[in-house]
Every structure is written in structure tokens, then in C-alpha cells.
Design an enzyme around this catalytic site. Structure first.
Site, short mmCIF file in Angstrom:
data_model
loop_
_atom_site.label_atom_id
_atom_site.label_comp_id
_atom_site.label_asym_id
_atom_site.label_seq_id
_atom_site.Cartn_x
_atom_site.Cartn_y
_atom_site.Cartn_z
N ASP A 1 36.99 48.40 39.64
CA ASP A 1 37.67 47.65 38.57
C ASP A 1 36.82 47.56 37.31
OD1 ASP A 1 39.69 47.23 40.39
OD2 ASP A 1 39.35 45.08 40.63
N ASP A 46 40.99 42.74 47.41
CA ASP A 46 41.82 43.95 47.31
C ASP A 46 40.96 45.22 47.30
OD1 ASP A 46 40.99 43.04 44.71
OD2 ASP A 46 42.36 44.49 43.81
N HIS A 47 39.66 45.07 47.56
CA HIS A 47 38.76 46.23 47.66
C HIS A 47 38.02 46.28 49.01
CE1 HIS A 47 39.19 47.26 43.32
NE2 HIS A 47 39.62 46.01 43.35
N HIS A 64 32.97 46.50 44.86
CA HIS A 64 32.70 45.07 44.66
C HIS A 64 33.44 44.26 45.71
CE1 HIS A 64 36.45 45.60 42.44
NE2 HIS A 64 36.58 44.30 42.27
N HIS A 76 35.82 41.89 45.83
CA HIS A 76 37.17 41.31 45.77
C HIS A 76 38.02 41.78 46.95
CE1 HIS A 76 36.90 40.33 41.19
NE2 HIS A 76 36.41 39.37 41.94
N HIS A 82 32.79 43.03 35.44
CA HIS A 82 33.97 42.52 36.16
C HIS A 82 33.48 41.51 37.20
CE1 HIS A 82 37.85 42.43 38.16
NE2 HIS A 82 37.32 42.88 39.29
N HIS A 103 43.22 50.70 40.36
CA HIS A 103 44.55 50.11 40.13
C HIS A 103 45.41 50.99 39.24
CE1 HIS A 103 43.91 46.04 41.84
NE2 HIS A 103 42.65 46.21 41.47
#
Ligand code: ZN
Ligand code: FE
Length: 257
Positions: free
Chosen positions: A137, A58-59, A54, A56, A113, A175
């Protein structure tokens, strides 16, 4: 296929898939480029694919820098993420397949999410092997992602697809949230012996600063409240009337835990 788990940022994991024969690698959700480039140098492998779950930061944070080093790498992501994933070239839908070396991942559309979230599932190559699920996530060890762009109904539908995979599947979530998740889980599921044991194990692992990922899907089915929305004990604990309400209440309680 060998899988390397690279810690990044505060609590992210990046996963690097390596085909040693062909000296090829793919990376799942590169939060940053540095740990990936370091691992590639160590292995002497070239990057051929970036698999994003996805959009975001942090990905996908490492996408652009990785593409600078490996301009031929193909960037995969969900079809609904068009315009949100840097460098995305392939727009995947449920049931699509992504080839890597001699292996192939199946794409599962798992919104909740985010509205575009996908997961990658590598089925076992031989009967003695376990499958590998890269779920970003959506599913965490002991928990699930927050509902930023989806509804409880959608998330149940998405998690149902993951819950349907074989018990011995390795669950590679993005995570290290396991300890906090299980501490919450115990507050709603105090008499679950499997959960009590799992929490004790995870506490020991984390006190040694070790990773709890990958998890095992069978363990998740027994201990993760967010895979047990249809458990009647949980339903009565959160005083819900149906599965969706059970899930929604659990998610709401966890949001403020
Ligand atoms: Zn996210
Ligand atoms: Fe994340």
C-alpha cells in the site's frame, strides 16, 4: 518465475509467485488463505514463503491458515512490524535479500503508510526482462497509500526509492484503486496528456471489469501525482512552496476526494 494475480475481498490483490520447475510458490500479502490454497492446488505447488509488506489485516489475514496447511513456509515482514504480523519469522531491513527458487528479492524500507512498511523488488533476471516490484500500500497505480503512521517527508523518501527503479518495472500494488486515483489526479493535473490517455485506458479496462494491475513504473512517473511532488506545475496548482508541502497538500486533498 510466473506471477499470478488473485483478487480478494472488495479490492485487494494477492500475488502468487510460482517456480514451475521446483513446484514451489511464494505469496505476497495474502489477505485470505482460500484463493491462495485454490491456486496452489491448481498448480500442484507447495508454499515455501509468505512475503508481507505490512501488518494490516487485508495483507496478513491469510497467514495463520496458510501456515496450518504449509507449516514449513517462512513468514517474512519488516523488522519494525515485530509483534504485528501473525507467524512472522524473518524481520527484514533495507537492503536485505529474500531468496525464492532461483530468484532473489531486494527489500526496500518504505515507511509512510505504516511505520514498518517494506517493498520487495525482483530485479530482471536477463536484460530482456522487466523487474517486478511488490509495493503493498505504498505506491498505487495513480496514487499512494494513506499516511496512517508516517509523515509526508517520510513518504517522499520512500517513494523516491521506488521512483528510482527502471521505467519498465512492473508495479504490483495491493489494491484496485486505479480509476478513482486517476479521477483525482486529473483534478490537479488537467493538462497532462499522458494522464488523460491513461484515464481513458483505465476506464475502458474497468468497464470490462478487468484488472489494471500490474502497472508500469514509467507510466506512473508520468501520470501519478504522488510520484511528482517536485513538479512545478503541481506545486503551483496546490499553492505550495516546496516539495513536502506539495505532497502533503495532494495527500490531504485525496483523503477527502
Ligand atoms: Zn494497508
Ligand atoms: Fe491494504
Amino acid at each position: 518465475m510466473q506471477i499470478y494475480r488473485l483478487p480478494a475481498r472488495a479490492d485487494n490483490y494477492i500475488f502468487l509467485l510460482h517456480n514451475p520447475e521446483q513446484k514451489l510458490a511464494a505469496v505476497v500479502d495474502p489477505a485470505d488463505a482460500e484463493p491462495v490454497l485454490h491456486c496452489l492446488r491448481t498448480l500442484g505447488a507447495s508454499l515455501v514463503a509468505i512475503l508481507n509488506t505490512h501488518h494490516h489485516g487485508d495483507h496478513v489475514g491469510g497467514n495463520v491458515q496458510l501456515l496450518q496447511q504449509f507449516p514449513d513456509a517462512v513468514v517474512y515482514g519488516g523488522a519494525e512490524d515485530r509483534g504485528r504480523i501473525p507467524g512472522q519469522q524473518v524481520f527484514l531491513q533495507e537492503g536485505d535479500r529474500v531468496a525464492f527458487g532461483d530468484r532473489e528479492a531486494e527489500v526496500l524500507f518504505v515507511p509512510g503508510h505504516t511505520r514498518a512498511h517494506i517493498a520487495y523488488y525482483f530485479a530482471p533476471a536477463t536484460p530482456n526482462e522487466a523487474g517486478n516490484l511488490f509495493c503493498g500500500d505504498t505506491l498505487f497505480a495513480g496514487g499512494c497509500g494513506r499516511l496512517f503512521e508516517g509523515t509526508p517527508t517520510q513518504m517522499i523518501h520512500s517513494l523516491s526509492k521506488l521512483r528510482a527503479l527502471p521505467d519498465n518495472t512492473c508495479v504490483w500494488c495491493a489494491h484496485e484503486y486505479t480509476l478513482k486515483n486517476l479521477e483525482f489526479a486529473l483534478t490537479v493535473d488537467r493538462t497532462n496528456v499522458a494522464l488523460q490517455q491513461r484515464l481513458a485506458e483505465v476506464k475502458a479496462v474497468r468497464s470490462g471489469n478487468e484488472a489494471t494491475i500490474p502497472s508500469n513504473l514509467g507510466v506512473e512517473k508520468r501520470t501519478n501525482p504522488f510520484l511528482r511532488w517536485d513538479d512545478l506545475g503541481l506545486r503551483s496548482t496546490v499553492q505550495a512552496d516546496n516539495d513536502v508541502q506539495t505532497f502533503a497538500r495532494l495527500r490531504g486533498m485525496k483523503d477527502t476526494f
